[in-house]
Design a protein around this motif. Structure first.
Motif, PDB file in Angstrom:
ATOM      1  N   HIS A 143     -19.926   0.551   3.303  1.00  8.13           N
ATOM      2  CA  HIS A 143     -19.139  -0.331   4.164  1.00  8.13           C
ATOM      3  C   HIS A 143     -19.629  -0.213   5.604  1.00  8.13           C
ATOM      4  CE1 HIS A 143     -16.349   0.388   0.794  1.00  8.13           C
ATOM      5  NE2 HIS A 143     -15.743  -0.734   1.130  1.00  8.13           N
ATOM      6  N   TYR A 178      -7.174  -7.300   3.555  1.00  9.37           N
ATOM      7  CA  TYR A 178      -8.384  -7.295   2.733  1.00  9.37           C
ATOM      8  C   TYR A 178      -9.586  -7.350   3.662  1.00  9.37           C
ATOM      9  CZ  TYR A 178      -8.871 -12.300   3.599  1.00  9.37           C
ATOM     10  OH  TYR A 178      -9.010 -13.512   4.209  1.00  9.37           O
ATOM     11  N   ASP A 179     -10.728  -6.828   3.171  1.00  7.17           N
ATOM     12  CA  ASP A 179     -11.959  -6.827   3.960  1.00  7.17           C
ATOM     13  C   ASP A 179     -11.732  -6.342   5.391  1.00  7.17           C
ATOM     14  OD1 ASP A 179     -13.296  -7.718   1.819  1.00  7.17           O
ATOM     15  OD2 ASP A 179     -13.613  -9.762   2.541  1.00  7.17           O
ATOM     16  N   GLY A 180     -10.938  -5.303   5.526  1.00  2.00           N
ATOM     17  CA  GLY A 180     -10.738  -4.724   6.847  1.00  2.00           C
ATOM     18  C   GLY A 180      -9.681  -5.441   7.675  1.00  2.00           C
ATOM     19  N   MET A 213      -6.127   6.039  10.453  1.00  7.02           N
ATOM     20  CA  MET A 213      -6.253   4.631  10.058  1.00  7.02           C
ATOM     21  C   MET A 213      -4.879   4.028   9.858  1.00  7.02           C
ATOM     22  SD  MET A 213      -9.227   3.420   9.909  1.00  7.02           S
ATOM     23  CE  MET A 213     -10.062   2.434   8.736  1.00  7.02           C
ATOM     24  N   GLU A 250      -2.797   6.602   7.837  1.00 10.31           N
ATOM     25  CA  GLU A 250      -3.441   7.617   7.001  1.00 10.31           C
ATOM     26  C   GLU A 250      -4.280   8.535   7.861  1.00 10.31           C
ATOM     27  OE1 GLU A 250      -4.365   5.326   2.798  1.00 10.31           O
ATOM     28  OE2 GLU A 250      -6.050   5.942   4.038  1.00 10.31           O
ATOM     29  N   GLU A 251      -4.389   9.775   7.455  1.00 16.16           N
ATOM     30  CA  GLU A 251      -5.352  10.661   8.097  1.00 16.16           C
ATOM     31  C   GLU A 251      -6.731  10.011   7.999  1.00 16.16           C
ATOM     32  OE1 GLU A 251      -6.800  14.136   5.884  1.00 16.16           O
ATOM     33  OE2 GLU A 251      -5.678  13.423   4.139  1.00 16.16           O
ATOM     34  N   PHE A 252      -7.587  10.254   8.975  1.00 14.03           N
ATOM     35  CA  PHE A 252      -8.947   9.731   8.899  1.00 14.03           C
ATOM     36  C   PHE A 252      -9.750  10.657   7.998  1.00 14.03           C
ATOM     37  CE2 PHE A 252     -13.281   8.878  10.081  1.00 14.03           C
ATOM     38  CZ  PHE A 252     -13.279   7.497  10.150  1.00 14.03           C
ATOM     39  N   VAL A 253     -10.287  10.086   6.923  1.00 15.20           N
ATOM     40  CA  VAL A 253     -11.014  10.901   5.943  1.00 15.20           C
ATOM     41  C   VAL A 253     -12.479  10.980   6.360  1.00 15.20           C
ATOM     42  CG1 VAL A 253     -11.661  11.141   3.523  1.00 15.20           C
ATOM     43  CG2 VAL A 253      -9.441  10.143   4.124  1.00 15.20           C
ATOM     44  N   LYS A 258       0.818  -1.223   0.000  1.00 13.87           N
ATOM     45  CA  LYS A 258       0.000   0.000   0.000  1.00 13.87           C
ATOM     46  C   LYS A 258       0.849   1.269   0.000  1.00 13.87           C
ATOM     47  CE  LYS A 258      -4.519  -1.419   1.533  1.00 13.87           C
ATOM     48  NZ  LYS A 258      -5.610  -1.385   2.493  1.00 13.87           N
ATOM     49  N   GLU A 291     -18.525   6.729   0.133  1.00 15.45           N
ATOM     50  CA  GLU A 291     -17.457   6.063  -0.606  1.00 15.45           C
ATOM     51  C   GLU A 291     -17.975   5.715  -1.998  1.00 15.45           C
ATOM     52  OE1 GLU A 291     -14.662   3.432   1.720  1.00 15.45           O
ATOM     53  OE2 GLU A 291     -16.342   3.494   3.112  1.00 15.45           O
ATOM     54  N   ASN A 315      -8.475   5.724  -2.393  1.00 17.47           N
ATOM     55  CA  ASN A 315      -8.274   4.784  -1.281  1.00 17.47           C
ATOM     56  C   ASN A 315      -7.370   3.638  -1.731  1.00 17.47           C
ATOM     57  OD1 ASN A 315      -8.351   3.131   0.952  1.00 17.47           O
ATOM     58  ND2 ASN A 315     -10.430   2.422   0.609  1.00 17.47           N
ATOM     59  N   GLU A 316      -7.849   2.826  -2.677  1.00 15.59           N
ATOM     60  CA  GLU A 316      -6.976   1.755  -3.181  1.00 15.59           C
ATOM     61  C   GLU A 316      -7.488   1.265  -4.516  1.00 15.59           C
ATOM     62  OE1 GLU A 316      -6.795  -1.613  -0.572  1.00 15.59           O
ATOM     63  OE2 GLU A 316      -8.956  -1.855  -0.508  1.00 15.59           O
ATOM     64  N   GLU A 369     -15.451  -1.593   7.966  1.00 13.03           N
ATOM     65  CA  GLU A 369     -14.461  -1.760   6.888  1.00 13.03           C
ATOM     66  C   GLU A 369     -14.793  -2.872   5.904  1.00 13.03           C
ATOM     67  OE1 GLU A 369     -12.053  -1.642  10.127  1.00 13.03           O
ATOM     68  OE2 GLU A 369     -12.823   0.397   9.962  1.00 13.03           O
ATOM     69  N   LYS A 400      -2.723   0.899   8.517  1.00 14.18           N
ATOM     70  CA  LYS A 400      -2.943  -0.167   7.539  1.00 14.18           C
ATOM     71  C   LYS A 400      -1.676  -0.975   7.328  1.00 14.18           C
ATOM     72  CE  LYS A 400      -6.405   2.430   4.979  1.00 14.18           C
ATOM     73  NZ  LYS A 400      -6.881   2.868   3.673  1.00 14.18           N
TER      74      LYS A 400
HETATM   75  P1  ADP Z   1      -9.250  -3.339   2.684  1.00 13.89           P
HETATM   76  O1  ADP Z   1      -8.101  -3.490   1.759  1.00 13.89           O
HETATM   77  O2  ADP Z   1      -9.222  -4.239   3.864  1.00 13.89           O
HETATM   78  O3  ADP Z   1     -10.590  -3.286   1.973  1.00 13.89           O
HETATM   79  P2  ADP Z   1      -9.320  -0.433   2.869  1.00 13.89           P
HETATM   80  O4  ADP Z   1      -8.068   0.335   2.945  1.00 13.89           O
HETATM   81  O5  ADP Z   1     -10.087  -0.401   1.601  1.00 13.89           O
HETATM   82  O6  ADP Z   1      -9.022  -1.919   3.349  1.00 13.89           O
HETATM   83  O7  ADP Z   1     -10.282   0.042   4.024  1.00 13.89           O
HETATM   84  C1  ADP Z   1     -11.557  -0.545   4.217  1.00 13.89           C
HETATM   85  C2  ADP Z   1     -12.534   0.533   4.638  1.00 13.89           C
HETATM   86  O8  ADP Z   1     -12.050   1.214   5.801  1.00 13.89           O
HETATM   87  C3  ADP Z   1     -12.736   1.637   3.611  1.00 13.89           C
HETATM   88  O9  ADP Z   1     -13.623   1.240   2.626  1.00 13.89           O
HETATM   89  C4  ADP Z   1     -13.281   2.730   4.528  1.00 13.89           C
HETATM   90  O10 ADP Z   1     -14.631   2.488   4.874  1.00 13.89           O
HETATM   91  C5  ADP Z   1     -12.410   2.581   5.758  1.00 13.89           C
HETATM   92  N1  ADP Z   1     -11.198   3.430   5.621  1.00 13.89           N
HETATM   93  C6  ADP Z   1     -10.019   3.048   5.065  1.00 13.89           C
HETATM   94  N2  ADP Z   1      -9.131   4.060   5.091  1.00 13.89           N
HETATM   95  C7  ADP Z   1      -9.742   5.113   5.654  1.00 13.89           C
HETATM   96  C8  ADP Z   1      -9.349   6.463   5.964  1.00 13.89           C
HETATM   97  N3  ADP Z   1      -8.116   6.909   5.709  1.00 13.89           N
HETATM   98  N4  ADP Z   1     -10.281   7.271   6.541  1.00 13.89           N
HETATM   99  C9  ADP Z   1     -11.523   6.825   6.822  1.00 13.89           C
HETATM  100  N5  ADP Z   1     -11.945   5.559   6.579  1.00 13.89           N
HETATM  101  C10 ADP Z   1     -11.083   4.709   5.999  1.00 13.89           C
END
Ligand code: ADP
Length: 405
Positions: free
Chosen positions: A227, A154-156, A146, A182-185, A108, A190, A280-281, A230, A148
């Motif tokens: 979501h 995956y899937d949170g 957040m 990451e900063e919390f967005v 990531k 989404e 996000n990704e 997550e 990571k």
């Molecule tokens: P995964 O790869 O497990 O799906 P993600 O990075 O997509 O992980 O994160 C899953 C969910 O977590 C996102 O869809 C969102 O709802 C929440 N999330 C992830 N990053 C952030 C962030 N920086 N700020 C706020 N919510 C976040």
């Protein structure tokens, strides 16, 4: 290209639900699918020509796959990019999306940097290798934030919310390994965009198409993704968002595609803050947020992936009608891994515009993706009714040892 029977073979690393739906989409195009997957009788097995039992990084299995394939692709990010490249080269078979793309997105941190280089707006983030670095990052980014895992999430799983500074050590232990924070967005919603990269020109021989050419690029209509904890629970397209937000999301997604090599569909996940679209990704494969395209669009994301990888022209990405999907997940109360038995599915069959997708997984566990239900609305109608119905139908089902989520 000429149609033959049996047809040419698309080799797929991974035979989960994505491999299963790829197999379902490939058959009418005259393309045979063979998958590599370690689970005996994996979800794809009943709908594809063959399964080679082996791990995603099993060199022998990948070489055997390449030897009997005309093209290689993958439906899981755990596929080993170096092995894929080597197996493809040894057998003279193209791999799409390119293994280098898989390498970029597997980490990531590398993924975020690649997006920044491509001028894609990314939330503020810091690399963290230990608790001191995390504390320093939190001083800069603030809380909540957040955390990571750089690889394998995956899937949170691999994601931990840090509400306050005192949570830092526990969060780092939870993600276990190299991470970024990451900063919390504070997003309003989404969004996801299934982007597609196709061959340079219709009729080109797929073996001859340059992998980094300026081929056809397109995107499916923007999807709202919902979501909880997550994990993706439901999708709606069009999103309940103003037109300018949708257009902005599409533009960002096309910039993301520009930074990645190889033909195929790409799931781009985005945050809409109301005045910015942030990355996000991205997943270089069909994605849960695009399952609704099977019934909701003229071409499904799975057919599009097969078209793209096999060098056919891309299909029409237009939406037929407002469409929503809800995931059938193993209930949170389920203990262990009992056999999968879903009840309450009759109501889905009874609903004229509802479509059940059962992934054929033998065992269920808490929050496992077991299937999904899609509801296609009326043309010109709004998506709320489809979303409400998809959720109701989902909520009417349960696994015998616990509910769906
Ligand atoms: P995964 O790869 O497990 O799906 P993600 O990075 O997509 O992980 O994160 C899953 C969910 O977590 C996102 O869809 C969102 O709802 C929440 N999330 C992830 N990053 C952030 C962030 N920086 N700020 C706020 N919510 C976040």
């Amino acid at each position: 290209m000429t149609l033959t029977s049996p047809g040419p073979t698309l080799g797929v690393v991974g035979g989960g639900q994505l491999g299963r739906m790829l197999g379902e989409a490939a058959a009418p195009l005259g393309v045979e699918v063979v998958v590599v997957d370690p689970t005996p009788d994996c979800p794809a097995a009943p709908v594809v020509r063959d399964q080679i039992e082996g791990d995603f990084d099993d060199a022998d299995a990948l070489h055997r796959l390449a030897d009997r394939s005309d093209w290689l692709t993958y439906e899981i990010e755990l596929a080993d990019p170096d092995l894929l490249e080597e197996a493809g080269d040894d057998a003279g078979v193209p791999v799409h999306p390119r293994p280098g793309t898989l390498q970029t997105i597997q980490d990531k941190l590398v993924q975020n940097r690649a997006m920044e280089d491509a001028s894609v707006p990314v939330p503020a983030y810091r690399r963290v290798d230990d608790v001191d670095a995390l504390h320093a990052a939190l001083d800069a980014l603030g809380t909540p934030a957040m955390l990571k895992a750089r690889e394998g999430g995956y899937d949170g799983r691999g994601t931990a919310l840090i509400e306050e500074r005192g949570d830092a050590a526990d969060a780092l232990a939870a993600v276990a390994g190299p991470a970024l924070v990451e900063e919390f967005v504070e997003f309003e919603r989404e969004l996801a965009v299934m982007g597609c990269k196709g061959a340079a020109a219709p009729g080109d021989d797929p073996g001859d198409v340059a992998v980094d050419d300026d081929g056809a690029v397109d995107a499916f209509p923007v999807t709202e993704t919902i979501h909880e904890d997550e994990i993706l629970r439901a999708t709606a397209s069009p999103p309940r968002a103003p037109d300018d937000r949708r257009a902005a999301a599409r533009d960002v997604a096309l910039d993301v595609l520009d930074a990645l090599d190889g033909r195929g569909v790409y799931g781009v996940e985005l945050f809409d803050t109301g005045d910015a679209i942030l990355f996000n990704e991205v997943a270089p494969r069909p994605h849960n947020s695009g399952h609704w395209t099977i019934e909701g669009c003229h071409t499904s994301q799975f057919q599009q992936h097969v078209r793209a990888v096999t060098g056919r022209p891309l299909g029409d990405t237009g939406r037929r009608a407002p469409t929503a999907s809800a995931n059938l997940l193993g209930g949170e109360g389920i203990e262990g891994r009992p056999p999968a038995r879903l009840e309450g599915e009759d109501a889905i069959f009874a609903e004229p515009r509802a479509h059940l997708h059962w992934y054929g997984k033998r065992e269920v566990y808490a929050l496992r993706k077991m299937g999904h239900v899609t509801v296609v609305g009326e043309r010109g109608g709004d998506v709320d009714a489809s979303l409400a119905r998809a959720r109701e139908l989902r909520d009417g089902t349960s696994f015998t040892s616990g509910g769906t989520d």
